[in-house]
Design a protein around this motif. Sequence first.
Motif, PDB file in Angstrom:
ATOM      1  N   ASP A 147      56.745  29.816   9.160  1.00 54.51           N
ATOM      2  CA  ASP A 147      55.412  29.648   9.774  1.00 54.51           C
ATOM      3  C   ASP A 147      54.315  29.582   8.712  1.00 54.51           C
ATOM      4  OD1 ASP A 147      54.416  33.046  10.397  1.00 54.51           O
ATOM      5  OD2 ASP A 147      56.092  32.335   9.202  1.00 54.51           O
ATOM      6  N   LYS A 148      54.657  30.001   7.486  1.00 49.89           N
ATOM      7  CA  LYS A 148      53.664  29.984   6.409  1.00 49.89           C
ATOM      8  C   LYS A 148      53.749  28.699   5.586  1.00 49.89           C
ATOM      9  CE  LYS A 148      52.062  34.303   6.629  1.00 49.89           C
ATOM     10  NZ  LYS A 148      50.683  34.540   7.000  1.00 49.89           N
ATOM     11  N   LYS A 149      54.697  27.832   5.924  1.00 49.76           N
ATOM     12  CA  LYS A 149      54.880  26.610   5.127  1.00 49.76           C
ATOM     13  C   LYS A 149      53.730  25.656   5.359  1.00 49.76           C
ATOM     14  CE  LYS A 149      59.029  24.498   3.493  1.00 49.76           C
ATOM     15  NZ  LYS A 149      60.336  23.983   3.670  1.00 49.76           N
ATOM     16  N   GLY A 150      53.297  24.994   4.306  1.00 55.31           N
ATOM     17  CA  GLY A 150      52.170  24.067   4.396  1.00 55.31           C
ATOM     18  C   GLY A 150      51.191  24.403   3.286  1.00 55.31           C
ATOM     19  N   GLU A 151      49.962  23.948   3.428  1.00 58.34           N
ATOM     20  CA  GLU A 151      48.977  24.241   2.387  1.00 58.34           C
ATOM     21  C   GLU A 151      48.772  25.752   2.298  1.00 58.34           C
ATOM     22  OE1 GLU A 151      45.199  22.388   2.991  1.00 58.34           O
ATOM     23  OE2 GLU A 151      44.360  23.193   1.135  1.00 58.34           O
ATOM     24  N   LEU A 152      48.956  26.302   1.107  1.00 54.39           N
ATOM     25  CA  LEU A 152      48.885  27.743   0.939  1.00 54.39           C
ATOM     26  C   LEU A 152      47.484  28.177   0.524  1.00 54.39           C
ATOM     27  CD1 LEU A 152      52.176  28.359  -1.115  1.00 54.39           C
ATOM     28  CD2 LEU A 152      51.885  28.481   1.348  1.00 54.39           C
ATOM     29  N   SER A 153      47.105  29.358   0.980  1.00 55.22           N
ATOM     30  CA  SER A 153      45.863  29.945   0.500  1.00 55.22           C
ATOM     31  C   SER A 153      46.125  30.502  -0.904  1.00 55.22           C
ATOM     32  CB  SER A 153      45.417  31.076   1.419  1.00 55.22           C
ATOM     33  OG  SER A 153      46.316  32.159   1.309  1.00 55.22           O
ATOM     34  N   SER A 158      45.909  33.537  -2.005  1.00 57.86           N
ATOM     35  CA  SER A 158      46.708  34.766  -2.017  1.00 57.86           C
ATOM     36  C   SER A 158      48.154  34.473  -1.612  1.00 57.86           C
ATOM     37  CB  SER A 158      46.106  35.845  -1.132  1.00 57.86           C
ATOM     38  OG  SER A 158      45.955  35.350   0.159  1.00 57.86           O
ATOM     39  N   GLU A 159      48.372  33.509  -0.736  1.00 53.98           N
ATOM     40  CA  GLU A 159      49.741  33.127  -0.366  1.00 53.98           C
ATOM     41  C   GLU A 159      50.463  32.524  -1.567  1.00 53.98           C
ATOM     42  OE1 GLU A 159      48.803  30.577   2.941  1.00 53.98           O
ATOM     43  OE2 GLU A 159      49.495  32.048   4.419  1.00 53.98           O
ATOM     44  N   ARG A 214      41.533  21.717  -7.555  1.00 55.31           N
ATOM     45  CA  ARG A 214      40.476  22.495  -8.198  1.00 55.31           C
ATOM     46  C   ARG A 214      40.065  23.711  -7.364  1.00 55.31           C
ATOM     47  NH1 ARG A 214      38.042  18.422  -5.432  1.00 55.31           N
ATOM     48  NH2 ARG A 214      35.882  18.610  -4.758  1.00 55.31           N
ATOM     49  N   HIS A 215      40.192  23.612  -6.038  1.00 52.83           N
ATOM     50  CA  HIS A 215      39.730  24.720  -5.200  1.00 52.83           C
ATOM     51  C   HIS A 215      40.603  25.958  -5.384  1.00 52.83           C
ATOM     52  CE1 HIS A 215      37.101  21.783  -3.485  1.00 52.83           C
ATOM     53  NE2 HIS A 215      38.099  21.082  -2.976  1.00 52.83           N
ATOM     54  N   LYS A 263      40.131  27.575  -8.794  1.00 53.85           N
ATOM     55  CA  LYS A 263      38.890  28.344  -8.923  1.00 53.85           C
ATOM     56  C   LYS A 263      39.008  29.678  -8.206  1.00 53.85           C
ATOM     57  CE  LYS A 263      36.047  24.217  -9.399  1.00 53.85           C
ATOM     58  NZ  LYS A 263      35.157  23.273  -8.725  1.00 53.85           N
ATOM     59  N   GLN A 264      39.659  29.659  -7.049  1.00 61.15           N
ATOM     60  CA  GLN A 264      39.834  30.918  -6.307  1.00 61.15           C
ATOM     61  C   GLN A 264      40.726  31.886  -7.069  1.00 61.15           C
ATOM     62  OE1 GLN A 264      40.935  29.013  -2.287  1.00 61.15           O
ATOM     63  NE2 GLN A 264      40.193  31.042  -1.770  1.00 61.15           N
ATOM     64  N   ASN A 292      38.526  25.787 -15.303  1.00 54.91           N
ATOM     65  CA  ASN A 292      37.633  25.622 -14.156  1.00 54.91           C
ATOM     66  C   ASN A 292      36.217  25.238 -14.544  1.00 54.91           C
ATOM     67  OD1 ASN A 292      39.595  26.095 -12.246  1.00 54.91           O
ATOM     68  ND2 ASN A 292      39.356  28.316 -12.372  1.00 54.91           N
TER      69      ASN A 292
END
Lengths: 373, 257
Positions: free
Chosen positions: A39-45, A47-48, A276-277, A280-281, A290
Amino acid sequence: MTVFEKIFVHKNAVDSKVALRLKELNLNFEVVSEEPLQDKKGELSASEFDKSKKQLYVKKFEGQFFKRCPGAKPGLTCCNYFVLNLGQQCDMNCSYCYLQSFINSPLLTIYSNVDDSIAELEKMKQSMANDKFRIGTGEVIDSLSLDDLTLYSHDLIEFFKTVPNWQLEFKTKSDKVDHFLHLGPAKNVIVSWSLNPEFIVSSEEHGTASLANRLIAAKKCIDAGFKIAFHIDPVIWHENWKENYLGLVDQITKQFKPSDMPYISLGALRFQPEQRHIMKQRFGMKSLVNTAELFSSADGKLRYDQKLRQHMFDTIISAFKERDSKWNIFLCMEQPETWLAANKSLPKQTDGLESLFDHNLIRKHKKFSEIQS
Amino acid sequence: MKHALNSLLNYTWPKHAGGVTWNQHTIAGAEPYKELSDKLSIEELLTDLFDTLNFSQFSILYNWANECSLEIDWNKLCQHYNLRWSEILKETIQAYLETPIEFQNWCFNKKLSARDLAPLLILENKDNTVLKLFSTLTPSKSEGTQLLDLICDLVSMGVKNLFPETEDTKKWFKKLYKLRHPQSTATDSQFSDKITAWPWPKDFNTDWKRTGDKSFIDISFKVENQNDFDKKLSQLNYVKDWANTNSPTWDQPKDNQ
């Protein structure tokens, strides 16, 4: 050894060498019947993505292990590099890492069926043993940072000894070589390091071996009868860049000779704009990567100004050539005009580099793959 | 009095249709309200009444649902609105909701997506007064997303004095761009000054330009006939030779770069 917060092993990999090795090392794991955290697969944040480096998943790979280097794009002067993918993700943490725009899984995956990858190579060997393939294992995972766990270097080195015309390249930022040195000599096995001045290693390449330790490991590999190579990549502009990169050239040229390594590659900072996002995070605006002044380039990636790149390449290449004209240096993922300005010729016209850029091999392999499928 | 969800979403509700509530929550319209059956799931109700929602509206919906303590299957709802329910989407929604209302109004009008708003994720304080200017200066969507990227970088780098001097958004962009790219702007300016001083013939138009990672001299001139062509090329050759003699390293960055 890397410490994982959680280890999963798919039931079809429970009897694999990697799983047995985990048991030997008393590393607990959970056996699963399907991929965890789907369920977490896909674009990761951000922290993920951080967490994905701490969660290991061992499974069988059903796809094709052997492919052309995915970096090759129209408009770039690319070499004839191929990759063997034995896993995905990296346990180290470089601020510029392209995996940040590539990985969509919350897990660091190791493929348990290295024997199947070797079977794929065996098949190719039957008709292409005399072709000069260059094959690397460090495209989407560091070749050696987890090798003390998997020991895949052993399987691969033994196989490549049977195909002397092919080159195997381990690409790493670790210093983990002690566990395979006894398998040398193997002149078609190249252990290569991405290098940067220590200032950049400390500020941008988190969790990697120091520059000094990488060079010590390189020396060990030469003494054991392996070839080595260096990739000064990415070159990162900063206030004292010239002094630091010339210092790096000094360290290399004082400890090694051109005959120790078939090539050195050079590349400047580059990445996909959408990356880049997350960078930077994860690393903030104190990171040189960055705060870099970058521009859109012909292949869509963000890069330094072309004249600045040229200047940095010219400086580094001249420094090597002044010390010994035999240093063989090529540019990675650069446009033809940058090549011409740096080398006064394209790679196919440059002594020592022609075979690396012979695209007949790529066409031959494509035909082979089409017949197989 | 709580506003109906449709008015929060800026979703028109027919005047002659009565209002609707669901489980005592005011969904749309005005009195008299009709309570809809709670056999209808909230997800079905929302997608039936609000068939399309942009990111701004979806964020308002998310906020409303949290304030009402409603349990919603966000995965299911997102599928209807072509979104993927994920941690990063949630973070972007939360970041967006913390920005000034003036900025949110601009985002709503320009239909910004979650991806367009990704730069917000690095801002420590999203309630930044610079962002309020978006609703008064009303940059286009394309200008605005570029401005947002620059502003978020510059705020996070601790750069001050980000406010524009005039209402011209193009000038504002230029100012912020220079603040974000001080070295390359200075280098381009130096190249421009250098080549301007060359002995160009009076009917040549020359400019130093940049397209992406490449910067170059842009030269244009008119050619009327073959004689004119020969003359212009000869003049160009003269300038080239003059540059080689007087400014041989003109195309190279300065050594401290």
